[in-house]
Design a protein around this motif. Structure first.
Motif, PDB file in Angstrom:
ATOM      1  N   UNK A   1       0.851  -1.176   0.000  1.00  0.00           N
ATOM      2  CA  UNK A   1       0.000   0.000   0.000  1.00  0.00           C
ATOM      3  C   UNK A   1       0.892   1.233   0.000  1.00  0.00           C
ATOM      4  N   UNK A   2       0.609   2.176  -0.889  1.00  0.00           N
ATOM      5  CA  UNK A   2       1.391   3.411  -0.965  1.00  0.00           C
ATOM      6  C   UNK A   2       1.060   4.298   0.231  1.00  0.00           C
ATOM      7  N   UNK A   3       1.897   5.303   0.518  1.00  0.00           N
ATOM      8  CA  UNK A   3       1.623   6.205   1.644  1.00  0.00           C
ATOM      9  C   UNK A   3       0.254   6.896   1.558  1.00  0.00           C
ATOM     10  N   UNK A   4      -0.263   7.087   0.330  1.00  0.00           N
ATOM     11  CA  UNK A   4      -1.578   7.736   0.201  1.00  0.00           C
ATOM     12  C   UNK A   4      -2.735   6.724   0.203  1.00  0.00           C
ATOM     13  N   UNK A   5      -2.427   5.431   0.513  1.00  0.00           N
ATOM     14  CA  UNK A   5      -3.466   4.425   0.685  1.00  0.00           C
ATOM     15  C   UNK A   5      -3.852   3.639  -0.557  1.00  0.00           C
ATOM     16  N   UNK A   6      -3.145   3.819  -1.656  1.00  0.00           N
ATOM     17  CA  UNK A   6      -3.451   3.081  -2.885  1.00  0.00           C
ATOM     18  C   UNK A   6      -2.871   1.669  -2.798  1.00  0.00           C
ATOM     19  N   UNK A   7      -3.687   0.668  -3.089  1.00  0.00           N
ATOM     20  CA  UNK A   7      -3.234  -0.723  -3.068  1.00  0.00           C
ATOM     21  C   UNK A   7      -2.619  -1.076  -4.422  1.00  0.00           C
ATOM     22  N   UNK A   8      -1.386  -1.610  -4.387  1.00  0.00           N
ATOM     23  CA  UNK A   8      -0.667  -2.011  -5.595  1.00  0.00           C
ATOM     24  C   UNK A   8      -0.282  -3.478  -5.507  1.00  0.00           C
ATOM     25  N   UNK A   9      -0.200  -4.127  -6.654  1.00  0.00           N
ATOM     26  CA  UNK A   9       0.201  -5.523  -6.693  1.00  0.00           C
ATOM     27  C   UNK A   9       1.022  -5.771  -7.955  1.00  0.00           C
ATOM     28  N   UNK A  10       2.052  -6.582  -7.819  1.00  0.00           N
ATOM     29  CA  UNK A  10       2.800  -7.080  -8.976  1.00  0.00           C
ATOM     30  C   UNK A  10       2.418  -8.537  -9.145  1.00  0.00           C
ATOM     31  N   UNK A  11       2.071  -8.911 -10.375  1.00  0.00           N
ATOM     32  CA  UNK A  11       1.774 -10.306 -10.679  1.00  0.00           C
ATOM     33  C   UNK A  11       2.088 -10.569 -12.143  1.00  0.00           C
ATOM     34  N   UNK A  12       2.052 -11.852 -12.483  1.00  0.00           N
ATOM     35  CA  UNK A  12       2.238 -12.215 -13.887  1.00  0.00           C
ATOM     36  C   UNK A  12       1.054 -11.723 -14.705  1.00  0.00           C
ATOM     37  N   UNK A  13       1.325 -11.338 -15.925  1.00  0.00           N
ATOM     38  CA  UNK A  13       0.252 -10.950 -16.840  1.00  0.00           C
ATOM     39  C   UNK A  13      -0.488 -12.207 -17.282  1.00  0.00           C
ATOM     40  N   UNK A  14      -1.780 -12.053 -17.596  1.00  0.00           N
ATOM     41  CA  UNK A  14      -2.572 -13.176 -18.089  1.00  0.00           C
ATOM     42  C   UNK A  14      -3.512 -12.686 -19.195  1.00  0.00           C
ATOM     43  N   UNK A  15      -4.140 -13.626 -19.865  1.00  0.00           N
ATOM     44  CA  UNK A  15      -5.025 -13.298 -20.996  1.00  0.00           C
ATOM     45  C   UNK A  15      -6.124 -12.311 -20.627  1.00  0.00           C
ATOM     46  N   UNK A  16      -6.593 -12.365 -19.405  1.00  0.00           N
ATOM     47  CA  UNK A  16      -7.681 -11.472 -18.982  1.00  0.00           C
ATOM     48  C   UNK A  16      -7.244 -10.015 -18.869  1.00  0.00           C
ATOM     49  N   UNK A  17      -5.941  -9.745 -18.995  1.00  0.00           N
ATOM     50  CA  UNK A  17      -5.410  -8.388 -18.832  1.00  0.00           C
ATOM     51  C   UNK A  17      -5.333  -7.592 -20.127  1.00  0.00           C
ATOM     52  N   UNK A  18      -5.795  -8.135 -21.232  1.00  0.00           N
ATOM     53  CA  UNK A  18      -5.610  -7.475 -22.533  1.00  0.00           C
ATOM     54  C   UNK A  18      -6.168  -6.052 -22.533  1.00  0.00           C
ATOM     55  N   UNK A  19      -7.378  -5.869 -22.066  1.00  0.00           N
ATOM     56  CA  UNK A  19      -7.972  -4.512 -22.077  1.00  0.00           C
ATOM     57  C   UNK A  19      -7.194  -3.552 -21.191  1.00  0.00           C
TER      58      UNK A  19
END
Length: 194
Positions: free
Chosen positions: A20-38
């Motif tokens: 979570x960033x200092x301003x409260x934004x949730x971030x995640x790193x993950x592998x890309x997948x087919x559902x991420x095209x858009x």
């Protein structure tokens, strides 16, 4: 039961790093997948001319859905693609991406990464590079390299911080080649990605 369902695949892709960033934004790193095209297409199209230039060598690129699909569904025998997602209201938006592709020698790989303009300078490139390095090491690769435009001082500085040697490239003075062995990242440096 649903071997080709992109919706099912999206729920099975597990985060590699979340914070979570200092301003409260949730971030995640993950592998890309087919559902991420858009998401990936929106991300690529939203990059500034300069960011496109630094990542792709041309700032005037127009991205097609087929190109986003190739990034989201890479041949896992050759490439590994990762994305950073930010929670945005009821959904997620892609704010950075990185990949490496295994070279023909089978022991080295080439990396590339790009961060959305409004998210630059917040450490996303550092976190993504550490994920790339660890993934390539776990795969048994010995060397990682990349080609960085000589005017991309931020990326050259990051590469140097992460132990990459910077040298001239065969592409002339406008491009630098960075490379490093894929030995373990020191424990002190690793703690910044946790």
């Amino acid at each position: 039961m649903y071997p080709h369902s992109t919706e099912r695949q999206a729920f099975t892709v597990r985060p590699i790093v979340a914070w979570t960033t200092p301003n409260g934004c949730e971030l995640v790193i993950r592998r890309a997948c087919r559902a991420d095209v858009r998401k990936s297409l929106a991300f690529l199209r939203g990059l500034s001319y300069a960011s496109r230039y630094f990542r792709f060598g041309r700032g005037d690129l127009e991205f097609r859905e087929s190109e986003a699909r190739a990034l989201c569904d890479p041949d896992s025998a050759v490439c590994a693609d990762f994305i950073v997602l930010a929670r945005d209201g009821d959904g997620e938006i892609e704010i950075a991406s990185a990949r490496y592709c295994v070279a023909g020698d089978g022991i080295s790989c080439e990396f590339a990464l790009v961060v959305a303009d409004q998210w630059q300078g917040m450490g996303l490139g550092d976190r993504l590079m550490r994920v790339l390095i660890e993934s390539a090491r776990a795969r048994g690769l010995h060397w990682m390299h990349g080609h960085i435009l000589a005017t991309n001082s931020r990326m050259l500085q990051l590469a140097e911080t992460l132990g990459f040697a910077i040298e001239a490239s065969s592409e002339g003075p406008v491009v630098k080649r960075v490379s490093r062995a894929l030995e373990a990242i020191e424990s002190g440096a690793r703690s910044r990605t946790d």
